[in-house]
Design an enzyme around this catalytic site. Sequence first.
Site, PDB file in Angstrom:
ATOM      1  N   TRP A  21      54.148 -17.005  -4.354  1.00 14.23           N
ATOM      2  CA  TRP A  21      55.361 -17.179  -5.291  1.00 14.23           C
ATOM      3  C   TRP A  21      56.263 -18.125  -4.833  1.00 14.23           C
ATOM      4  O   TRP A  21      57.199 -18.604  -5.214  1.00 14.23           O
ATOM      5  CB  TRP A  21      56.099 -15.802  -5.535  1.00 14.23           C
ATOM      6  CG  TRP A  21      56.089 -14.930  -4.224  1.00 14.23           C
ATOM      7  CD1 TRP A  21      57.070 -15.198  -3.071  1.00 14.23           C
ATOM      8  CD2 TRP A  21      55.359 -13.887  -3.783  1.00 14.23           C
ATOM      9  NE1 TRP A  21      56.788 -14.174  -2.179  1.00 14.23           N
ATOM     10  CE2 TRP A  21      55.729 -13.263  -2.515  1.00 14.23           C
ATOM     11  CE3 TRP A  21      54.239 -13.414  -4.348  1.00 14.23           C
ATOM     12  CZ2 TRP A  21      54.790 -12.255  -2.008  1.00 14.23           C
ATOM     13  CZ3 TRP A  21      53.479 -12.398  -3.722  1.00 14.23           C
ATOM     14  CH2 TRP A  21      53.848 -11.910  -2.706  1.00 14.23           C
ATOM     15  N   ASP A  52      47.733 -14.823  -2.709  1.00 12.49           N
ATOM     16  CA  ASP A  52      48.210 -13.870  -4.040  1.00 12.49           C
ATOM     17  C   ASP A  52      49.182 -14.560  -4.654  1.00 12.49           C
ATOM     18  O   ASP A  52      50.207 -15.043  -4.398  1.00 12.49           O
ATOM     19  CB  ASP A  52      48.921 -12.630  -3.483  1.00 12.49           C
ATOM     20  CG  ASP A  52      49.074 -11.507  -4.521  1.00 12.49           C
ATOM     21  OD1 ASP A  52      49.834 -12.041  -5.519  1.00 12.49           O
ATOM     22  OD2 ASP A  52      49.064 -10.362  -4.382  1.00 12.49           O
ATOM     23  N   TYR A  57      54.528 -17.764 -11.883  1.00 14.80           N
ATOM     24  CA  TYR A  57      55.214 -18.430 -10.889  1.00 14.80           C
ATOM     25  C   TYR A  57      55.162 -19.964 -11.167  1.00 14.80           C
ATOM     26  O   TYR A  57      54.105 -20.668 -11.068  1.00 14.80           O
ATOM     27  CB  TYR A  57      54.432 -18.005  -9.591  1.00 14.80           C
ATOM     28  CG  TYR A  57      54.561 -16.655  -9.320  1.00 14.80           C
ATOM     29  CD1 TYR A  57      55.537 -15.806  -9.540  1.00 14.80           C
ATOM     30  CD2 TYR A  57      53.165 -16.007  -8.366  1.00 14.80           C
ATOM     31  CE1 TYR A  57      55.548 -14.699  -9.085  1.00 14.80           C
ATOM     32  CE2 TYR A  57      53.352 -14.779  -8.094  1.00 14.80           C
ATOM     33  CZ  TYR A  57      54.360 -13.967  -8.494  1.00 14.80           C
ATOM     34  OH  TYR A  57      54.324 -12.659  -8.001  1.00 14.80           O
ATOM     35  N   HIS A 129      50.722  -7.795 -14.210  1.00 21.07           N
ATOM     36  CA  HIS A 129      52.171  -8.237 -13.821  1.00 21.07           C
ATOM     37  C   HIS A 129      53.271  -7.354 -14.265  1.00 21.07           C
ATOM     38  O   HIS A 129      53.641  -7.675 -15.455  1.00 21.07           O
ATOM     39  CB  HIS A 129      52.438  -9.391 -13.596  1.00 21.07           C
ATOM     40  CG  HIS A 129      53.290 -10.136 -12.720  1.00 21.07           C
ATOM     41  ND1 HIS A 129      53.507 -11.630 -12.656  1.00 21.07           N
ATOM     42  CD2 HIS A 129      54.097  -9.733 -11.875  1.00 21.07           C
ATOM     43  CE1 HIS A 129      54.264 -11.625 -11.770  1.00 21.07           C
ATOM     44  NE2 HIS A 129      54.629 -10.689 -11.224  1.00 21.07           N
TER      45      HIS A 129
END
Length: 357
Positions: A21, A52, A57, A129
């Site tokens: 992220w 990850d 993002y 998510h």
Amino acid sequence: MQHRELGNSGVEVSEIGFGAWVVGTDWWGDRSDEQAIGMVENALDAGVTYVDTGDVYGHGDSEAIVGEAIDGRRDEVTLATKIGYDFYNNPQAGHGELPKELDRDYLETALERSLDRLDTDHVDLLQLHNANVDDITPEVRDLLAEWKADGRVRALGWALGPSIGWLAEGDAAVEYEEFDAVQTVFNLFEQQPGRHFVETIRERDDDTSVIARVPHSSGLLNEQVTPDTVLEDGDHRSHRPKEWYETGWEKLEAIRFLEDPDHAEGSRTMAQAAIRWLLAHDEVASVTPTFRDADDIAAWSAASDVPPLSEAEYDRVDDLYARNFDIDGDDGMDVLRTSVDGDDIEAAGLDKRAASY
């Protein structure tokens, strides 16, 4: 770097993971694509092989950057991504939450687009998510099982958030056999609901793994946010109440004993101790700190090999947490703790209010 298995999936992750992220967005500082790619490569070189990311993002940018960074090194990487937010058909408004979509056709399309951006034919861990518990229908679970069967996904997870809470969702991830992992905010200062999930896994004698994010409590435990720090408006941490930081700095002083520069087996910084505390739970498979630069990567990736907490140290932390670290004050975070409607959190005795979106 040590490794642990996600559930009983056969998928191994490095104990320290790279939360991608930080690349593809400007929430943790501006950097060029070349610099972002270099960060991922630097992490891989340091043994941080669990990467990850998520499709939302940077609206695909993080996945594209990760895909380029691991080109030629795919076999070294345990690759995870997340789907479930429909950013394709909805504009992003600041840090606001986008609409979620778990329709079968949408999920199929989202997975294929993620694989294309990552330039791979499979992901090692696919996570839903921030999905609400009621959205994970039998049809969704059947689709996830199909992805495992056809090889596009090796393991499945449920990533919780964005606010602290989501008790029902984490419990469902432990209960449903399709899921190998649950990802949640979990750290020394924010121990719920992570502790609850660990206890649930133990009570059920289950093999679901926990992936711990925000291990440094948004900059407190790695001391990147101090009383002298001025947070810019664009910094996501500026949205936290001032009470959060004021009580956090007091709590930090209460656990200084975890720093151990003179340990017989090697030194241990506070930032590393915060990670080691999480890894003291066998159920925690990987910890994903927010790396900002090469120095962070070098320091925190080493946490996998620094001295673990002793039983006495762990028990002392446990006792301090039960007494709110002897701090006479609230952290101002109650309104940010949520789990759909909050009823499940109240029923669990966590005494937190639901948040409104």
